[in-house]
Design an enzyme around this catalytic site. Structure first.
Site, mmCIF file in Angstrom:
data_model
loop_
_atom_site.group_PDB
_atom_site.id
_atom_site.type_symbol
_atom_site.label_atom_id
_atom_site.label_comp_id
_atom_site.label_asym_id
_atom_site.label_seq_id
_atom_site.Cartn_x
_atom_site.Cartn_y
_atom_site.Cartn_z
ATOM 1 N N ASP A 13 -12.741 50.306 -52.864
ATOM 2 C CA ASP A 13 -14.016 49.745 -53.324
ATOM 3 C C ASP A 13 -14.773 50.817 -54.093
ATOM 4 O O ASP A 13 -15.285 51.728 -53.458
ATOM 5 C CB ASP A 13 -14.829 49.158 -52.159
ATOM 6 C CG ASP A 13 -14.808 50.034 -50.905
ATOM 7 O OD1 ASP A 13 -13.949 50.940 -50.777
ATOM 8 O OD2 ASP A 13 -15.666 49.798 -50.042
ATOM 9 N N GLU A 15 -14.694 64.177 -49.776
ATOM 10 C CA GLU A 15 -14.067 62.866 -49.619
ATOM 11 C C GLU A 15 -13.036 62.582 -50.705
ATOM 12 O O GLU A 15 -12.041 61.905 -50.482
ATOM 13 C CB GLU A 15 -15.191 61.820 -49.684
ATOM 14 C CG GLU A 15 -14.732 60.393 -49.600
ATOM 15 C CD GLU A 15 -15.813 59.392 -50.000
ATOM 16 O OE1 GLU A 15 -15.731 58.263 -49.524
ATOM 17 O OE2 GLU A 15 -16.719 59.733 -50.789
#
Length: 567
Positions: A321, A522
């Protein structure tokens, strides 16, 4: 071919899929007021914070105070009134999680990374290992005792969170967290994560995207069986396998129930059954409610907005996403059409699930189930070869359904394959039926080397620079790991040297970025060594569960000799 979940079963479980509890609906209103009051001109405003806030008092009392706030025409309140309201009525986001010292953590585990000889790399690897301690939590007993004050879900065991805004356990992140924990010899902590995910299946019928009430409308890439396989491989824990097997079969039924299942026929009338992402939700995602509404605001009517919200939540279920991979028009976010795509990687993961369930059934002596699931896996392998494989590109390509509303009479046509290049086009290589086929691996390696995904510091997610985070120029730890591990497992010399090349680049960029910033990130920029990634709908996050796990797994596989430079 696949056990049918009756629609009534889906409806029976549908009452679990009401993330709009009164609490969540109220927190969405708070989120909107916060945005109007504090966030309009701020790039660092994070809507998720507001749906994570635990209440200090009952919901009616909190709502009453909220409704009394004096509002301007645009829905904002004065900053001081708003801050006072938040401080008075809420605990901090994440305060309903408590720090927990993992009982199986040791500063330098015996037998830790024997192949890492380089002193600086070793010192850094021990720092990454020590981050498990920082990310360890348990859900406060208050959540179990007063569930109506929290969006956090009660869980039976300790958790490892990804980090930063991700303050709860996540589904697919947990696979790479566990891979890292196994390198760190933290078997109890790894098993605790799996225990939590099994408890979610027992409660909801599937593993939620994350352990929050607002995530009960969707899952995430199904890797639980893979986590259990890795733990069993490291520990031989037969009790865990026995306990997990009924839950895994339940999860398998969820992924093969009507909403996730697609049938495609060939010209001879032979049917192939595959799966796609499909969330049980057609409203804004509570954690991004203001953004979802803003994105949908250009759509002409309510039914198109609902369709868009379904596609948004389904893209969130994919873990990607967001990405141009799910868009009909890469320049228009409202053309998300996740449910119209049969994704290569999801079907590879479910093939892995079938093989793992067959394996677990066999080791626990249930030969009937083992044979049944081997048959499922054979049928799926054929379907993957028929629907996704493209002989020209030597890649597996996502397939666009021409008719996603009626899933019955879809006949395969070549031009419905998505010819764009994504890292997911190579994910089947991670699965035994594909990496064990040497001639296939040789062809796929050639294709991979020339397709443009391999960059200075790792594998790009796509070749499209769209500003979405699951696109160029971002590289993500799980994609590096799946491809590298598939190449290594093939046993081909040339595949292993390519895998090592990718892993060394990835380790280096993680190392340099850590040296510069003091944290693990991340995602990373695949063109610039030591630079973390960006884009998407929130600021870059640190911590970071899966990045740590993949670095440790790569260092275990390839080591780092004393003479090899890292700068």
């Amino acid at each position: 071919m696949i056990t049918e979940s009756s629609p009534s079963r889906l409806h029976a479980s549908a009452h679990h899929m009401e993330p709009s509890t009164p609490l969540v609906s109220f927190l969405e209103r708070v989120q909107e007021t916060a945005f109007n009051t504090l966030g309009k001109n701020k790039s660092d405003f994070d809507p998720k914070t507001y749906v994570d806030l635990p209440l200090k008092f009952s919901l009616p009392a909190t709502e009453e105070a909220f409704d009394k706030l004096a509002r301007s025409a645009d829905g904002s309140v004065s900053v001081s009134d708003f801050n006072y309201f938040i401080e008075t009525y809420f605990e901090g986001a994440g305060d309903d999680l408590e720090y927990l010292e993992p009982e199986d953590f040791v500063a330098e585990p015996p037998g830790f990374l024997p192949k890492v000889e380089h002193t600086e790399v070793r010192a850094w690897a021990l720092k990454v290992h020590s981050l498990w301690k920082k990310l360890s939590r348990k859900v406060s007993t208050r959540v179990k005792n007063q569930p109506d004050l929290h969006t956090l879900l009660p869980l039976p065991a300790s958790v490892i969170i990804p980090g930063s805004r991700f303050r709860e356990v996540y589904y697919w992140d947990s696979y790479w967290v566990i891979r890292g924990l196994l390198v760190s010899k933290m078997y109890k902590t790894a098993k605790a994560i799996v225990t939590n995910l099994i408890s979610l299946i027992e409660e909801y019928g599937f593993v939620l995207n994350g352990a929050r009430t607002y995530y009960t409308n969707r899952s995430q890439p199904p890797l639980l069986s893979a986590m259990i396989f890795e733990i069993y491989n490291s520990t031989g824990d037969m009790e865990l396998v026995k306990r997990a097997l009924p839950a895994l079969r339940k999860e398998y039924d969820f992924w093969n129930s009507e909403i996730h299942r697609v049938t495609i026929r060939d010209t001879q009338g032979c049917s192939y059954t595959l799966n796609h992402y499909y969330a049980m939700w057609n409203k804004p995602r509570p954690e991004s409610s203001i953004m979802d509404k803003a994105s949908a605001s250009t759509l002409p009517n309510a039914s198109e907005k609902e369709r868009f919200y379904l596609e948004l939540a389904s893209a969130a279920e994919s873990g990607w996403d967001f990405s141009t991979r799910w868009m009909r028009d890469p320049s228009d976010f409202t053309t998300l059409a996740t449910t119209s795509i049969v994704p290569v990687d999801l079907n590879a993961f479910i093939l892995g699930m079938e093989l793992n369930i067959a394996f677990f059934a066999k080791v626990t002596g249930d030969n009937g189930t083992a044979e049944q699931f081997l048959e499922f896996s054979e049928a799926r392998k054929k379907a993957i070869n028929y629907v996704f494989w493209n002989e020209d590109t030597k890649q597996w390509l996502d397939y666009w359904l021409s008719n996603s509303s009626r899933k019955e009479d879809e006949v395969w046509v070549a031009q419905n394959q998505n010819r764009n290049i994504f890292a997911s086009n190579f994910v089947p290589l991670w699965m035994h039926p594909f990496y064990s086929d040497t001639s296939l691996v040789g062809r796929v390696v050639e294709s991979f080397k020339t397709c443009g995904l391999l960059r200075a510091v790792g594998i790009a997610t796509s070749l499209s620079d769209s500003g979405q985070q699951w696109d160029f120029p971002n590289g993500w730890a799980p994609l590096q790991h799946m491809l590298v591990e598939g190449l290594v497992k093939s046993g081909l010399k040339e595949a292993r040297s390519l895998a090592q090349e990718i892993a060394l680049r990835w380790i280096t960029t993680n190392y340099i970025s850590y040296k510069k910033t003091g944290v693990m990130h991340e995602k990373f920029h695949v063109e610039h060594c030591g630079e973390f990634g960006g884009g998407g709908e929130y600021l870059p996050q640190t911590g970071f569960g899966w990045s740590n796990g993949v670095v440790l797994a790569f260092l275990e596989e390839f080591g780092w000799p004393q003479h090899r430079n890292i700068d």
